[in-house]
Design a protein around this motif. Structure first.
Motif, PDB file in Angstrom:
ATOM      1  N   UNK A   1       8.241  25.653   3.979  1.00  0.00           N
ATOM      2  CA  UNK A   1       6.835  25.593   3.571  1.00  0.00           C
ATOM      3  C   UNK A   1       5.872  26.256   4.552  1.00  0.00           C
ATOM      4  N   UNK A   2       6.025  26.075   5.868  1.00  0.00           N
ATOM      5  CA  UNK A   2       5.076  26.712   6.796  1.00  0.00           C
ATOM      6  C   UNK A   2       5.029  28.236   6.685  1.00  0.00           C
ATOM      7  N   UNK A   3       6.107  28.848   6.241  1.00  0.00           N
ATOM      8  CA  UNK A   3       6.130  30.309   6.125  1.00  0.00           C
ATOM      9  C   UNK A   3       5.258  30.841   4.988  1.00  0.00           C
ATOM     10  N   UNK A   4       4.881  29.987   4.050  1.00  0.00           N
ATOM     11  CA  UNK A   4       4.054  30.454   2.928  1.00  0.00           C
ATOM     12  C   UNK A   4       2.738  29.684   2.830  1.00  0.00           C
ATOM     13  N   UNK A   5       2.374  29.024   3.893  1.00  0.00           N
ATOM     14  CA  UNK A   5       1.166  28.210   3.887  1.00  0.00           C
ATOM     15  C   UNK A   5       0.016  28.993   4.509  1.00  0.00           C
ATOM     16  N   UNK A   6      -0.827  29.597   3.678  1.00  0.00           N
ATOM     17  CA  UNK A   6      -1.953  30.390   4.150  1.00  0.00           C
ATOM     18  C   UNK A   6      -3.241  29.610   3.922  1.00  0.00           C
ATOM     19  N   UNK A   7      -4.010  29.425   4.995  1.00  0.00           N
ATOM     20  CA  UNK A   7      -5.235  28.631   4.959  1.00  0.00           C
ATOM     21  C   UNK A   7      -6.417  29.498   5.373  1.00  0.00           C
ATOM     22  N   UNK A   8      -7.623  29.148   4.852  1.00  0.00           N
ATOM     23  CA  UNK A   8      -8.839  29.889   5.169  1.00  0.00           C
ATOM     24  C   UNK A   8      -9.988  28.894   5.296  1.00  0.00           C
ATOM     25  N   UNK A   9     -10.899  29.166   6.234  1.00  0.00           N
ATOM     26  CA  UNK A   9     -12.056  28.297   6.392  1.00  0.00           C
ATOM     27  C   UNK A   9     -13.225  29.014   7.036  1.00  0.00           C
ATOM     28  N   UNK A  10     -14.415  28.440   6.884  1.00  0.00           N
ATOM     29  CA  UNK A  10     -15.619  28.954   7.534  1.00  0.00           C
ATOM     30  C   UNK A  10     -16.304  27.803   8.264  1.00  0.00           C
ATOM     31  N   UNK A  11     -17.120  28.154   9.237  1.00  0.00           N
ATOM     32  CA  UNK A  11     -17.885  27.165   9.972  1.00  0.00           C
ATOM     33  C   UNK A  11     -19.021  27.841  10.705  1.00  0.00           C
ATOM     34  N   UNK A  12     -20.056  27.085  11.042  1.00  0.00           N
ATOM     35  CA  UNK A  12     -21.210  27.638  11.747  1.00  0.00           C
ATOM     36  C   UNK A  12     -21.453  26.889  13.056  1.00  0.00           C
ATOM     37  N   UNK A  13     -22.084  27.595  13.972  1.00  0.00           N
ATOM     38  CA  UNK A  13     -22.440  27.010  15.250  1.00  0.00           C
ATOM     39  C   UNK A  13     -23.536  27.838  15.893  1.00  0.00           C
ATOM     40  N   UNK A  14     -24.028  27.365  17.012  1.00  0.00           N
ATOM     41  CA  UNK A  14     -25.077  28.071  17.753  1.00  0.00           C
ATOM     42  C   UNK A  14     -24.981  27.671  19.218  1.00  0.00           C
ATOM     43  N   UNK A  15     -25.779  28.316  20.033  1.00  0.00           N
ATOM     44  CA  UNK A  15     -25.822  27.986  21.451  1.00  0.00           C
ATOM     45  C   UNK A  15     -26.198  26.518  21.642  1.00  0.00           C
ATOM     46  N   UNK A  16     -27.113  26.026  20.817  1.00  0.00           N
ATOM     47  CA  UNK A  16     -27.552  24.633  20.921  1.00  0.00           C
ATOM     48  C   UNK A  16     -26.511  23.650  20.393  1.00  0.00           C
ATOM     49  N   UNK A  17     -25.655  24.098  19.465  1.00  0.00           N
ATOM     50  CA  UNK A  17     -24.602  23.257  18.876  1.00  0.00           C
ATOM     51  C   UNK A  17     -23.322  24.094  18.823  1.00  0.00           C
ATOM     52  N   UNK A  18     -22.628  24.256  19.974  1.00  0.00           N
ATOM     53  CA  UNK A  18     -21.538  25.227  20.070  1.00  0.00           C
ATOM     54  C   UNK A  18     -20.204  24.822  19.451  1.00  0.00           C
ATOM     55  N   UNK A  19     -20.092  23.597  18.939  1.00  0.00           N
ATOM     56  CA  UNK A  19     -18.832  23.209  18.297  1.00  0.00           C
ATOM     57  C   UNK A  19     -18.865  23.629  16.833  1.00  0.00           C
ATOM     58  N   UNK A  20     -17.929  24.488  16.480  1.00  0.00           N
ATOM     59  CA  UNK A  20     -17.796  25.002  15.110  1.00  0.00           C
ATOM     60  C   UNK A  20     -16.662  24.242  14.449  1.00  0.00           C
ATOM     61  N   UNK A  21     -16.972  23.513  13.379  1.00  0.00           N
ATOM     62  CA  UNK A  21     -15.971  22.712  12.679  1.00  0.00           C
ATOM     63  C   UNK A  21     -15.538  23.429  11.406  1.00  0.00           C
ATOM     64  N   UNK A  22     -14.340  23.980  11.444  1.00  0.00           N
ATOM     65  CA  UNK A  22     -13.788  24.631  10.258  1.00  0.00           C
ATOM     66  C   UNK A  22     -13.181  23.592   9.336  1.00  0.00           C
TER      67      UNK A  22
END
Length: 160
Positions: free
Chosen positions: A133-154
């Motif tokens: 299963x890991x060989x065919x498991x393709x994942x995609x995500x987006x996330x936002x952050x900034x200097x004031x909030x540098x943790x980007x949660x995908x």
């Protein structure tokens, strides 16, 4: 006349004091990435977690600096894992105060600092087993952050 001179001196002193505090931090701030997987059935992180060492590719632009396909590793095995850059010289930094949208995918492929390319895979019967299963498991995500909030949660979603 002395009254105006004293008032002008006080106003000037306050104006100069205010200027000292107008400085802004122009130093870049390192982006921090975390990731979870939404609504998955059977997938690479099925049921529990990312595996320590899972690698994602991250792309985004901060200020005039483009970051293309930078490799980050899952720092721990967890359902919401933190990721660390593999090559510290390629770490992603927020260059200014603007919010940045990042895109990420799993598993990492291609070459760092070049645009990610299409992934091609012929699926066989071995890929349809739990071990494959890991060989065919393709994942995609987006996330936002900034200097004031540098943790980007995908939040990754299963794409295959």
């Amino acid at each position: 006349m002395k009254h105006y001179l004293v008032t002008a001196t006080v106003v000037a002193a306050l104006a100069l004091a205010g200027c000292e505090k107008d400085e802004t931090n122009s130093e870049p701030v390192a982006a921090r990435f975390t990731a979870g997987i939404a609504g998955q059935g059977l997938s690479r992180a099925a049921g529990t977690a990312w595996t320590s060492g899972d690698q994602i590719g991250v792309t985004g632009t901060s200020g005039s600096k483009a970051y293309l396909n930078i490799m980050y590793d899952a720092a721990e095995s967890a359902s919401e894992a933190g990721f660390t850059v593999v090559d510290k010289a390629k770490a992603i930094y927020f260059q200014d105060a603007n919010e940045v949208e990042f895109k990420a995918y799993y598993p990492f492929a291609g070459t760092e600092e070049t645009a990610a390319t299409a992934v091609s895979k012929t699926i066989g019967t071995n890929d349809q087993t739990p071990a494959g299963q890991p060989d065919i498991d393709f994942l995609y995500g987006t996330g936002t952050g900034s200097k004031a909030a540098p943790t980007v949660a995908f939040t990754f979603t299963h794409r295959m």
